[in-house]
Design an enzyme around this catalytic site. Structure first.
Site, PDB file in Angstrom:
ATOM      1  N   ASP A 247     -38.054 -23.120  47.584  1.00  0.00           N
ATOM      2  CA  ASP A 247     -38.064 -22.272  46.395  1.00  0.00           C
ATOM      3  C   ASP A 247     -37.229 -22.998  45.328  1.00  0.00           C
ATOM      4  O   ASP A 247     -36.609 -24.028  45.579  1.00  0.00           O
ATOM      5  CB  ASP A 247     -37.524 -20.870  46.698  1.00  0.00           C
ATOM      6  CG  ASP A 247     -37.959 -19.855  45.630  1.00  0.00           C
ATOM      7  OD1 ASP A 247     -38.523 -20.268  44.594  1.00  0.00           O
ATOM      8  OD2 ASP A 247     -37.736 -18.647  45.816  1.00  0.00           O
TER       9      ASP A 247
HETATM   10  C1  BGC Z   1     -38.886 -17.506  42.739  1.00  0.00           C
HETATM   11  C2  BGC Z   1     -40.224 -17.888  43.330  1.00  0.00           C
HETATM   12  C3  BGC Z   1     -41.050 -18.628  42.320  1.00  0.00           C
HETATM   13  C4  BGC Z   1     -40.287 -19.810  41.799  1.00  0.00           C
HETATM   14  C5  BGC Z   1     -41.048 -20.647  40.793  1.00  0.00           C
HETATM   15  C6  BGC Z   1     -38.215 -18.666  42.028  1.00  0.00           C
HETATM   16  O1  BGC Z   1     -37.128 -18.235  41.288  1.00  0.00           O
HETATM   17  O2  BGC Z   1     -38.070 -17.016  43.776  1.00  0.00           O
HETATM   18  O3  BGC Z   1     -40.884 -16.740  43.785  1.00  0.00           O
HETATM   19  O4  BGC Z   1     -42.264 -19.017  42.902  1.00  0.00           O
HETATM   20  O5  BGC Z   1     -39.099 -19.357  41.181  1.00  0.00           O
HETATM   21  O6  BGC Z   1     -41.178 -20.022  39.578  1.00  0.00           O
END
Ligand code: BGC
Length: 729
Positions: A247
């Site tokens: 993530d």
């Molecule tokens: C979130 C994810 C997301 C990623 C990319 C993160 O802060 O937890 O769900 O896919 O950002 O935007």
């Protein structure tokens, strides 16, 4: 490929945003040319996507195409209801079609990687990301996960309008302590396997090509460096062949988590645990090649990870067709069929929570279509942006038809008296007074209240108080005090604790955040052109103190049974039981609950056999071709006792007693939507395969044990008649 080029394939950056902690680079063209980036995201036009792609294809040595991702969790340009609302439809086929629309639109902008579905089990409404997910139940979330994956990935990944799915966040993220986002998580292996892992397993079995790890630490080991969940379960047990992404900066976050004191250690731990691509942190970019050179990471492991990245790119046909067609892009968006589907999805997502008779005995909803003097009040009656929900990708407020616009179209502007009454978080006394006056001058009031989607739901939007924000409760009570019949349309990304409203307001509709077709879907529903048929995908609490609250809980050794929990305990018999002294145990509305404009009665649940053999069921569990129990069914007669045709989602629940591990008081094991005309009776049957009776035992094995099985076919998780079966050795 040289080592640096291999590492490059494992690096992912967000366009327009500086790279990870301390590096702050934005010179993406240069890095792409050098083969230092394999994937990008947050690019939303074909033109921009093609511009970077041209550098990769024309200027980098190996000419490996980039893959573009984005958080597209409930539509790209055509915004559907938020995922929690889609889950309330209990209609996987609809969700699959919505996902197909999203993939078609996104791929037209060059995006072939959806960071979705979010399939974290969410039991705590304080957690803002409940809105992004599909609820609290492993069976329902698994069904929806499958639908999303099939919808995104289509029949062939190589079709230009297919995109790879990325189920997230693996795993346990939704169990953040106290509902506070990013907080630590403790989940036993048993509970992990029984509740939190099944949706991911279902998504993998449906062919999900990628998976995203999470921010949480799980039992002390962050999930972005957790060999047990990634290597042992995902790879070894499930045989996942796809790509594991981190993530956003979750590899860098291993330092504040406290399991690495420097970037190189964080990179090593994440990579050796099986995290193959680094989203944004740049720790792989800066450290992975050196870790290989110094012998701390085997190059064969890097090769394997690169193979997974390249396989996804090959499968998508990116080597043959790296560019999006800029001329086709605009035409792919907001097509009439997509908007029709968005309206249907919104209608199916609404959950009618309450619809009581008025003084004259008639129900308030549906409203008469010739209503002449309707007040529309509330901060969400005409707020286009909020209707889009959180993570709204390319959704634009100008694409949204609000409740106000649709109501004026339906009744004529002269018959709709609008007063905002309040902003979401604040109100002037004059605003409240004007709203009360508007209500007094009308025959019926539609009150549109709730949360702000982007600030109060989604990521980093946990709430400790789950009432109406600002002065909306005051507005509600003032409007109700006029004595006019009030329909409360509640917009939220979670259940809100509104005991006063549920006691005093005659009709309440949970509308979540319905997407671009919010207005038409609501008006059709309020006036009965469409019948509400959604059911709650989460338990609706009475008060925050009950959270986490979920239906598939264990019974405890001292269940409250039939004790009257509306009163404080009066003696030992109703004190030393599992209860609160100042709140009921039961929710405001149970999981699976939702009213319609008709009534359904459920006949007794009947099983086709009273005895089952655990051995035969275990044979069936291990070998799907074994047909031991294929003819075992549970059935009930469902009758539409009202005066209107409607759909009903019939639910199958099971409880196992006498097993090695305590099993939930009820667990959903099946559901079917049936459509019944007024007066019609239909026999609804469920096939009971071995999975219905299987559990995770005290050795963490998935088996059928000898047990007493109780079965309910019911309209929600709290009602229905019970049939009993014996599973013998
Ligand atoms: C979130 C994810 C997301 C990623 C990319 C993160 O802060 O937890 O769900 O896919 O950002 O935007």
């Amino acid at each position: 490929m040289n080592l640096d080029e291999k590492v490059g394939q494992l690096v992912q950056y967000s366009s327009g945003q500086p790279t990870g902690p301390g590096t702050g680079r934005t010179d993406f063209n240069d890095m792409i040319q050098k083969g230092e980036i394999g994937a990008m995201f947050n690019i939303t036009t074909a033109r921009e996507a093609n511009a970077f792609q041209r550098v990769a294809m024309e200027k980098s040595r190996l000419q490996i195409p980039l893959i573009y991702g984005l958080d597209i969790i409930h539509g790209y340009r055509t915004e559907f209801p938020i995922p929690l609302g889609l889950a309330a439809s209990w209609d996987p086929d609809l969700v699959q079609r919505a996902a197909r629309v999203a993939a078609r639109e996104a791929s037209a902008s060059g995006i072939r990687w959806m960071f979705s579905p979010m399939i974290d089990i969410a039991r705590d409404a304080r957690w803002g990301r409940m809105a992004e997910g599909l609820g609290e139940d492993p069976y329902l979330v698994s069904a929806m996960a499958r639908a999303y994956v099939l919808g995104y990935q289509g029949e062939r990944l190589s079709a230009p309008d297919s995109a790879v799915a990325c189920p997230k966040h693996y795993v346990g993220y939704g169990a953040a302590e106290g509902g506070r986002d990013y907080n630590s998580v403790e989940i036993s292996e048993h509970t992990l396997r029984e509740f939190y892992l099944p949706p991911f397993h279902a998504a993998v079995n449906a062919g999900a090509a990628t998976i995203m790890t999470a921010f949480d630490s799980l039992n002390g080991v962050p999930t972005s460096a957790n060999p047990f969940t990634i290597k042992q379960i995902l790879r070894n047990e499930w045989g996942f062949q796809g790509l594991v992404d981190s993530d956003w900066t979750s590899i860098a976050e291993l330092i504040p988590h406290g399991i690495a004191n420097d970037p190189a250690t964080a990179a090593r731990k994440a990579f050796l645990a099986g995290v193959e691509m680094d989203m944004v942190s740049s720790f792989y970019h800066d450290n992975l090649a050196n870790l290989v050179r110094s012998g701390q990471v085997p190059e064969t492991a890097v090769d394997e990870a690169v193979r997974h990245v390249l396989r996804v790119k090959f499968a998508l046909g990116l080597f043959e067709h790296p560019y999006a067609d800029e001329k086709q892009e605009a035409g792919a968006m907001l097509q009439p069929e997509s908007l029709d589907l968005a309206r249907t999805a919104a209608e199916r997502s609404f959950v009618l929570l309450k619809n009581s008779p008025l003084a004259g005995g008639s129900l308030l909803l549906p409203l008469p279509s010739d209503a002449k003097n309707v007040a529309l009040i509330g901060p969400l009656a005409d707020d286009a942006a909020v209707m889009l929900g959180s993570w709204s990708a390319q959704g634009r407020p100008e694409d949204v038809v609000t409740l106000r616009a649709s109501l004026m179209q339906k009744l004529g502007a002269d018959h709709v008296h609008y007063a905002k009454g309040s902003d979401i978080t604040k109100a002037l006394d004059e605003q409240l007074a004007e709203a009360v006056k508007t209500a007094q001058d009308s025959d019926i009031v539609i009150l549109a209240l709730g949360e702000n989607a982007s600030e109060m739901t989604g990521e980093a939007a946990s709430r400790a108080h789950l009432g109406l924000p600002g002065r909306q409760q005051q507005l509600l009570e003032a409007i109700a005090a006029t004595g006019k019949p009030v329909v409360l349309v509640l917009f939220s990304g979670r259940p809100l604790t509104l005991p006063w409203a549920f006691e005093h307001v005659p009709a309440v509709l949970a509308a979540w955040f319905p997407g671009v077709q919010a207005g038409p879907a609501l008006v059709r529903t309020l006036f009965g052109e469409s019948n509400p048929s959604g059911k709650l995908p989460v338990t609706w609490p009475r008060s925050v103190g009950q959270e986490p609250l979920y239906y598939n809980a264990l019974n405890t050794g001292r269940p409250a049974g039939n004790a009257d929990l509306t009163k404080p305990p009066s003696g030992a018999a109703d004190k030393y039981i599992s209860r609160y002294i100042d709140e009921q145990n039961s929710p405001q509305f149970p999981f699976g609950y939702g009213l319609t404009y008709t009534n359904f009665s459920y006949g007794p649940t009947q099983a086709s056999s009273a005895q089952l053999s655990a051995k035969t069921l275990n044979d069936g569990l291990r070998d799907a071709r074994h047909p031991p129990s294929s003819d075992l069914t549970a059935s009930a007669d469902i009758t539409n006792t009202g005066t209107r045709a409607s759909e009903e989602t019939v639910q199958l629940y099971v409880r196992l007693e006498g097993t090695s591990t305590a099993q939930p008081v009820r667990a959903l094991k099946g559901f079917q939507r049936v459509k019944l005309t007024a007066g019609q009776t239909q026999r609804v049957s469920f096939h009971l395969g071995p999975d219905v009776f299987a559990l995770w035992d005290d050795q963490n094995k998935y088996v059928v044990e000898s047990a007493r099985a109780k079965i309910w076919i019911s309209p929600d998780s709290a009602h229905g008649s019970e049939a009993t079966l014996d599973i013998t050795k």
